[in-house]
Design an enzyme around this catalytic site. Sequence first.
Site, PDB file in Angstrom:
ATOM      1  N   SER A  51      46.380  39.891  44.546  1.00 41.46           N
ATOM      2  CA  SER A  51      45.806  40.337  45.811  1.00 41.46           C
ATOM      3  C   SER A  51      46.882  41.052  46.614  1.00 41.46           C
ATOM      4  CB  SER A  51      45.291  39.131  46.599  1.00 41.46           C
ATOM      5  OG  SER A  51      44.957  39.466  47.925  1.00 41.46           O
TER       6      SER A  51
ATOM      7  N   TYR B 256      44.652  30.624  50.490  1.00 43.69           N
ATOM      8  CA  TYR B 256      44.434  31.757  49.589  1.00 43.69           C
ATOM      9  C   TYR B 256      45.723  32.545  49.394  1.00 43.69           C
ATOM     10  CZ  TYR B 256      42.271  36.053  47.757  1.00 43.69           C
ATOM     11  OH  TYR B 256      41.934  37.140  46.988  1.00 43.69           O
TER      12      TYR B 256
END
Length: 252
Positions: free
Chosen positions: A144, A157
Amino acid sequence: MSTALFSLEGRTALVTGAGRGIGRSLAVGLAEAGADLILLGRRASQEPTARQIEQAGRTVKIVDLDLADPERVRQAGECLAERERVDILVNNAGVIDRREARAIGHGDWDGVVAVNLSSLFFLTQQLAGPMIDRGGGKVINVASLLSFQGGLRVASYTATKHAVAGLTRALANEWTTHGVQVNAIAPGYIVTDNTRPLREDPLRAEDITSRIPAGRWGEPADLVGAAVFLASSASDYVSGHVLVVDGGWTAR
């Protein structure tokens, strides 16, 4: 340059979390490049993806499994390694918890870590063994932008995605000498269910879009080319790399 360099004919790819969004696009894209597929994820979520793969003329198998239980994932990976030849592993499945850090409970934290990191590791551990024994294979992790940045109200996350980038490099250091390339794709802001809260917030959506040099959010299909490259012979000398696909976001 021959297009055969990017062909996945004769190879089998396993994709986690292929029921929607990025996972579905990657699975279908790999099928269109010639791979047969194994889809691993939530029960009753992957049939539409399977139908698209069959329409592309490839075979597909579905494994229903909750990735929130790392030990069950490890066991499933062990069984798959015994009965299936997996040439390409795409660790796409992930969950996100959007709240302030001080509101995250122990169970909330563990749930994100279980799916995004622990299950990823144990599945990879099991399926990479036969790749090492054969002297070849491809592992592609989905990282990410938050493998590099902190983000807002996504502490668990962000922690897992930083870890995925580090794990990608660590496994590449161990396994590249055995012919197994381990890389990651770091998507930018992509139109998926996970980013819906951002897109539905007019201020956040405009703030993000204005910073993307490409002038738009990405679509899941924008990641397919990177996946095919990392899954194919074209990337045989690429390992331990996190390939950012973000419309230029990180260049700003």
